[in-house]
Design a protein around this motif. Structure first.
Motif, PDB file in Angstrom:
ATOM      1  N   ASP A   1      -7.245  -1.298   3.391  1.00  0.00           N
ATOM      2  CA  ASP A   1      -6.164  -0.476   2.847  1.00  0.00           C
ATOM      3  C   ASP A   1      -5.831  -0.869   1.415  1.00  0.00           C
ATOM      4  OD1 ASP A   1      -5.956   0.869   5.251  1.00  0.00           O
ATOM      5  OD2 ASP A   1      -4.326  -0.401   6.007  1.00  0.00           O
TER       6      ASP A   1
ATOM      7  N   VAL B   1       0.814  -1.216   0.000  1.00  0.00           N
ATOM      8  CA  VAL B   1       0.000   0.000   0.000  1.00  0.00           C
ATOM      9  C   VAL B   1       0.850   1.270   0.000  1.00  0.00           C
ATOM     10  CG1 VAL B   1      -1.957  -1.150   1.094  1.00  0.00           C
ATOM     11  CG2 VAL B   1      -0.267   0.017   2.508  1.00  0.00           C
ATOM     12  N   ARG B   2       2.155   1.136   0.182  1.00  0.00           N
ATOM     13  CA  ARG B   2       3.051   2.289   0.085  1.00  0.00           C
ATOM     14  C   ARG B   2       3.724   2.381  -1.288  1.00  0.00           C
ATOM     15  NH1 ARG B   2       4.076   4.756   4.926  1.00  0.00           N
ATOM     16  NH2 ARG B   2       3.348   3.657   6.790  1.00  0.00           N
TER      17      ARG B   2
ATOM     18  N   ASP C   1      -7.859   3.921  -5.831  1.00  0.00           N
ATOM     19  CA  ASP C   1      -7.193   5.208  -6.060  1.00  0.00           C
ATOM     20  C   ASP C   1      -6.158   5.169  -7.176  1.00  0.00           C
ATOM     21  OD1 ASP C   1      -8.686   6.374  -4.066  1.00  0.00           O
ATOM     22  OD2 ASP C   1      -7.130   6.189  -2.524  1.00  0.00           O
ATOM     23  N   ALA C   2      -5.833   3.988  -7.687  1.00  0.00           N
ATOM     24  CA  ALA C   2      -4.787   3.863  -8.707  1.00  0.00           C
ATOM     25  C   ALA C   2      -5.345   4.253 -10.077  1.00  0.00           C
ATOM     26  CB  ALA C   2      -4.253   2.440  -8.742  1.00  0.00           C
TER      27      ALA C   2
ATOM     28  N   TRP D   1      -6.282   1.357  -1.984  1.00  0.00           N
ATOM     29  CA  TRP D   1      -5.156   1.589  -2.886  1.00  0.00           C
ATOM     30  C   TRP D   1      -5.580   1.294  -4.320  1.00  0.00           C
ATOM     31  CZ3 TRP D   1      -2.300  -0.788  -6.589  1.00  0.00           C
ATOM     32  CH2 TRP D   1      -1.013  -0.314  -6.836  1.00  0.00           C
ATOM     33  N   CYS D   2      -6.264   0.189  -4.517  1.00  0.00           N
ATOM     34  CA  CYS D   2      -6.704  -0.186  -5.866  1.00  0.00           C
ATOM     35  C   CYS D   2      -7.658   0.852  -6.446  1.00  0.00           C
ATOM     36  CB  CYS D   2      -7.375  -1.562  -5.838  1.00  0.00           C
ATOM     37  SG  CYS D   2      -6.272  -2.944  -5.457  1.00  0.00           S
TER      38      CYS D   2
END
Length: 262
Positions: free
Chosen positions: A108, A86-87, A115-116, A112-113
């Protein structure tokens, strides 16, 4: 060793049939770039490598990450990254995420997915309850699913028995699939207003979605929209499917008109 696995929420998917189901559900094409969170011992990594052009495998545990190059040595299209998924910075080219993820990091990783910018899909093994809640399988819909619905389809895949993992977790798992829509259900300029509309609706003030929306959009317009959709005004917010949320938004949230200066 067992204590370390528990601390990192590691349950390794070892059942070949379950691995094949995951890869099949991911609909991988030979030219695809795949990013795998939590590669673990590499069972899924190797299966992904046989189907895709390139696999970038992330593993947080240094010991496991150090062993992955040896475990995937027959597949030169695998790149191992030791670190927290996630970083990581997402690829700029189109890519898909596929993996059996740590239960404790599910929210988390899903965020992340979502927001990609270049993500095309995410096919994830999660706790079955999480997957069912996010896909409306209980007849209820979550805020996250409804908010992201114009851009992503949420689908419930096959069930994976807990005995398919080592160590054996307490609950069964399921495959959750997120698919980015090639054409969003709303134009980009309307998405912020839609997200605000949904967030307000989920506050629950007034006891029902109709009562909540009427506070901002007026009783007459709200009542007419619910009648047009054949949706009972007393319907609790969580029982309204995403497609009806979109219809309500388009019916009651009238965008401001463009004003051309004279």
């Amino acid at each position: 060793m067992a204590r370390r696995r528990i601390a990192l929420s590691q349950n390794f998917l070892h059942d070949p049939a379950a691995v094949r189901l995951l890869v099949r559900t991911a609909r991988i094409r030979p030219g695809d770039l795949i990013v795998e969170p939590g590669a673990g011992e590499g069972a899924i990594t190797r299966a992904l490598a046989r189907a895709a052009r390139e696999v970038v495998a992330y593993e947080l545990d240094p010991r496991l990450a150090a062993g992955l190059p040896r475990r995937t040595s027959a597949h030169p299209n695998v790149r191992v990254r030791q670190g927290d998924f996630v970083r990581a910075r997402p690829p700029r080219e189109p890519f898909a995420v596929v993996g059996s993820i740590p239960y404790a990091r599910t929210s988390d990783i899903v965020r992340w997915c979502l927001d990609a910018p270049a993500l095309t899909s995410a096919t994830l093994v999660t706790q079955r309850e999480y997957a069912r809640k996010r896909t409306g399988d209980y007849g209820r819909w979550t805020l996250l699913t409804v908010t992201t619905w114009p851009r992503y389809a949420w689908r419930l895949g096959g069930r994976i028995a807990r005995q398919s993992f080592t160590p054996v977790p307490r609950t069964d798992s399921a495959i959750l699939r997120l698919e980015r829509r090639t054409t969003p259900l709303l134009p980009p300029q309307r998405l912020p207003a839609y997200r605000d509309f949904v967030a307000h609706g989920f506050t629950g003030t007034g006891g029902s979605l109709a009562a909540t929306l009427a506070q901002r959009h007026g009783q007459r317009r709200t009542t007419a929209a619910f009648r047009r959709l054949d949706l009972a005004p007393s319907t609790p917010v969580g029982f309204v499917p995403p497609d009806q949320w979109l219809a309500l938004f388009e019916a009651v949230d009238v965008p401001p008109r463009d004003v051309t200066p004279v």
